[in-house]
Design an enzyme around this catalytic site. Structure first.
Site, PDB file in Angstrom:
ATOM      1  N   PHE A   1      28.015 -12.556  50.220  1.00 41.09           N
ATOM      2  CA  PHE A   1      27.843 -11.265  49.560  1.00 41.09           C
ATOM      3  C   PHE A   1      27.325 -10.205  50.540  1.00 41.09           C
ATOM      4  CE2 PHE A   1      27.032 -13.043  45.006  1.00 41.09           C
ATOM      5  CZ  PHE A   1      28.401 -13.186  44.840  1.00 41.09           C
TER       6      PHE A   1
ATOM      7  N   PRO B   1      21.093 -23.237  40.878  1.00 45.61           N
ATOM      8  CA  PRO B   1      21.569 -22.353  39.805  1.00 45.61           C
ATOM      9  C   PRO B   1      21.074 -20.918  39.924  1.00 45.61           C
ATOM     10  CG  PRO B   1      19.814 -23.770  38.985  1.00 45.61           C
ATOM     11  CD  PRO B   1      20.164 -24.267  40.362  1.00 45.61           C
TER      12      PRO B   1
ATOM     13  N   TYR C   1      16.769 -37.133  50.323  1.00 45.17           N
ATOM     14  CA  TYR C   1      15.745 -36.115  50.072  1.00 45.17           C
ATOM     15  C   TYR C   1      14.430 -36.545  50.717  1.00 45.17           C
ATOM     16  CZ  TYR C   1      18.873 -34.053  46.559  1.00 45.17           C
ATOM     17  OH  TYR C   1      19.935 -33.472  45.917  1.00 45.17           O
TER      18      TYR C   1
ATOM     19  N   ALA D   1      20.556 -19.237  42.845  1.00 52.30           N
ATOM     20  CA  ALA D   1      20.874 -18.632  44.138  1.00 52.30           C
ATOM     21  C   ALA D   1      21.365 -17.203  43.947  1.00 52.30           C
ATOM     22  CB  ALA D   1      21.933 -19.461  44.850  1.00 52.30           C
TER      23      ALA D   1
END
Length: 305
Positions: free
Chosen positions: A226, A213, A56, A215
């Site tokens: 999607f 969580p 990170y 998204a």
């Protein structure tokens, strides 16, 4: 803040975990100060579990967190500090090296030591293997875990992005109980509900930590598949639920995750102090089973069989 016990750690973890992946921002002085303020805001809001990885910010996020610990050393004993390793970027250590995963004893040991130095701590509360190394030898990993534990550098171990079979295989070699599997779980990626990941967490008393969580609700999901009609259905149902629960949609989706009996712990990655605090409101929602399935139906575009 509600809490959950993770393995045999000395203190329970906050149910919401603060993810430190973005606390370096663009590495400017202002961004770094914002990152430090985000850490302090999370502590003030009741978060005591902070998630890191060696990659990170190329280590900068751990270094910034270490500065906060140095500035406020009393925080160390109040916190659960997690870090991960095993991903090697292309060009390291030589320019023509390909991106890869590496669970060798030498690499993992060196990365844990580097994380400890950057974080300004003596031991990690949790160390996770970041992504499965296709070539890893479970016996070597088990020996590495035992060595790190014996040296007092890691208190508890876990994995990230592992399949149930990979978890079982590694656990069969390791005397150190795997306490966590950190995986992507959100309204777009529901594979953890279907592939046995959450079943195994319940069976083995492992804690599932959910990355990304929110998204699809706040930002596009990783590897989004999607179409716009699906996104519209999801948001239409979330609009209804947001009105019913008198909450924002992204907070409702956190409650959607946390209703599962495996006790999913979402990782909150915002650097906005108001949003960091607001996320804790999800813990107070008395979320209904019917609404869980309504949202699933909206996602799938059809009722359950």
């Amino acid at each position: 803040m509600k809490t959950i016990q993770i393995g045999h750690l000395n203190q329970p973890s906050s149910r919401l975990i603060y993810g430190c992946m973005r606390i370096n921002g663009d590495n400017s002085a202002d961004a770094i100060e914002q990152g430090k303020n985000a850490i302090r805001a999370a502590v003030d809001a009741g978060y005591n579990h902070f998630d890191h990885a060696d990659i990170y910010g190329n280590g900068e996020c751990e270094r910034i967190f270490g500065e906060v610990i140095k500035e406020s050393p009393e925080l160390r004993d109040q916190l659960i500090i997690t870090s991960k390793a095993g991903i090697r970027f292309a060009g390291t250590p030589t320019a023509d090296d390909v991106g890869r995963y590496d669970f060798s004893k030498e690499y993992i040991t060196a990365q844990v030591e580097a994380s400890l130095q950057r974080l300004n701590i003596d031991a990690l509360d949790l160390f996770l293997l970041h992504r499965p190394d296709y070539l890893f030898d479970p016996q070597v990993v088990a020996e590495t875990f035992e060595q790190l534990k014996r040296q007092g550098k890691v208190k508890q171990f876990g994995v990230s992005n592992f399949s149930p079979s990979q978890v079982s295989m590694l656990q069969s070699f390791s005397t150190e109980k795997l306490a966590v599997n950190q995986v992507e779980i959100n309204i777009h990626n529901i594979s953890a509900f279907e592939n046995g990941t959450l079943d195994q967490c319940l069976e083995k008393h492992m804690v599932p930590m959910a990355w990304c969580p929110i998204a699809t609700v706040v930002y596009e999901a990783w590897g989004n598949t999607f179409d716009q009609d699906t996104v519209n259905r999801i948001h239409q149902e979330l609009d209804r639920q947001a009105q019913f629960y008198n909450e924002e949609k992204w907070i409702v989706i956190l409650a959607w995750l946390m209703i599962h009996p495996a006790n999913i712990c979402p990782i909150v990655g915002s650097t906005n102090p108001e949003r960091i605090k607001a996320a804790t409101r999800a813990l107070d929602i008395k979320y209904r089973r019917e609404d869980w399935y309504r949202l699933l139906q909206a996602r799938n575009g059809q009722p359950v069989p």
